[in-house]
Motif scaffolding. Structure first.
Motif, PDB file in Angstrom:
ATOM      1  N   ARG A   1      16.771  16.947  -4.410  1.00 14.32           N
ATOM      2  CA  ARG A   1      17.919  16.051  -4.487  1.00 14.32           C
ATOM      3  C   ARG A   1      18.363  15.853  -5.932  1.00 14.32           C
ATOM      4  N   GLN A   2      17.404  15.750  -6.820  1.00 17.40           N
ATOM      5  CA  GLN A   2      17.729  15.578  -8.231  1.00 17.40           C
ATOM      6  C   GLN A   2      18.475  16.794  -8.770  1.00 17.40           C
ATOM      7  N   GLU A   3      18.010  17.969  -8.380  1.00 17.84           N
ATOM      8  CA  GLU A   3      18.653  19.204  -8.821  1.00 17.84           C
ATOM      9  C   GLU A   3      20.068  19.309  -8.252  1.00 17.84           C
ATOM     10  N   GLU A   4      20.224  18.931  -6.972  1.00 20.68           N
ATOM     11  CA  GLU A   4      21.543  18.978  -6.341  1.00 20.68           C
ATOM     12  C   GLU A   4      22.502  18.018  -7.021  1.00 20.68           C
TER      13      GLU A   4
ATOM     14  N   GLY B   1      18.443   9.805   5.230  1.00 21.93           N
ATOM     15  CA  GLY B   1      17.151   9.516   5.856  1.00 21.93           C
ATOM     16  C   GLY B   1      16.148  10.631   5.766  1.00 21.93           C
ATOM     17  N   ASP B   2      16.016  11.226   4.597  1.00 18.43           N
ATOM     18  CA  ASP B   2      15.018  12.285   4.422  1.00 18.43           C
ATOM     19  C   ASP B   2      13.615  11.732   4.191  1.00 18.43           C
TER      20      ASP B   2
ATOM     21  N   GLN C   1       8.777  17.175  -3.401  1.00 18.54           N
ATOM     22  CA  GLN C   1       9.639  18.342  -3.291  1.00 18.54           C
ATOM     23  C   GLN C   1      11.068  17.937  -2.946  1.00 18.54           C
ATOM     24  N   MET C   2      11.210  17.013  -1.990  1.00 14.21           N
ATOM     25  CA  MET C   2      12.532  16.556  -1.601  1.00 14.21           C
ATOM     26  C   MET C   2      13.214  15.826  -2.742  1.00 14.21           C
ATOM     27  N   SER C   3      12.440  15.033  -3.475  1.00 16.67           N
ATOM     28  CA  SER C   3      12.999  14.298  -4.607  1.00 16.67           C
ATOM     29  C   SER C   3      13.524  15.261  -5.667  1.00 16.67           C
TER      30      SER C   3
END
Length: 231
Positions: free
Chosen positions: A42-45, A27-28, A37-39
């Protein structure tokens, strides 16, 4: 194994699928939108985890060599105990005094049962440490399971093990200290926020290196007792 047919590349595919589910459930997003930025984070992670998992050698789990849990028989318990004893012998013969082990909670449960100390007072001290602030009326931690992703530190005291020895018993080695890292607990223990009034609160280590620095180095003399720590 956990899931029937979960072998080879399917292990990685299933792990990535679970990770993706967790990311989606966290639920970010705000009003159904996810920030750029969040996307990207998450993609990098997800990319980093995927790269790491895909670099693993899966040759030993390409086919199911282990018995199906549903078909597990009582006579196989002795063989499983022997495997645990061999594992501990191998670990304690390692030159490092601190060793990390990643495995199923049931393996750690049996490992602690097989190498539980003889001293009654020490047994109770270990039970208190394993409960990590939970009340004494919770399930006996010796027969409980570690919570998922828990990190427990076991310190062994043991006699020098000859290279030719492949199996050891409680007369050769025993657990003398147990500690949790990162606020871990046993499965049946109460959460830290639910600790009853008057119960001591657990003190998680701020930095794992602060704790590991306290572990004494392994001795080299024979036949004196030595100590080693398993994470």
């Amino acid at each position: 194994q956990g899931k029937r047919g979960n072998v080879g590349y399917k292990v990685i595919a299933r792990a990535l699928g679970k990770l993706a589910e967790i990311m989606e459930e966290e639920g970010d997003d705000i009003d159904g939108r996810i920030s750029l930025q969040m996307s990207l984070e998450r993609q990098e992670e997800l990319g980093g985890v995927s790269s790491t998992l895909c670099s693993f050698d899966l040759s030993e789990i390409s086919q199911a060599w282990w018995p199906d849990v549903a078909a597990f028989k009582k006579e196989q318990l002795r063989l499983e105990d022997m495997r645990v004893r061999r594992l501990v012998a191998t670990l304690l013969k390692h030159e490092a005094s601190i060793i990390g082990v990643v495995a199923h909670s049931m393996l750690f449960q049996r490992l602690m049962q097989l190498f539980w100390p003889h001293n009654k007072a020490l047994q109770e001290e270990l039970r208190v440490s394993m409960r990590n602030g939970a009340s004494a009326d919770t399930k006996d931690p010796l027969y409980d399971k570690m919570s998922n992703c828990g990190t427990m530190v076991l310190t062994f005291s043991y006699w020098t093990i000859d290279d030719a020895v492949t199996v050891i018993h409680r007369s050769d080695a025993e657990i003398v200290d147990v500690r949790w890292l990162f606020g871990g607990r046993m499965e049946s223990a109460v959460c830290q926020d639910d600790v009853p009034p008057g119960q001591p609160e657990a003190e998680p280590f701020e930095d794992v290196n602060d704790f590991l620095g306290e572990v004494p180095p392994t001795g080299t003399t024979t036949p004196t007792m030595q100590e080693a720590t398993l994470l």
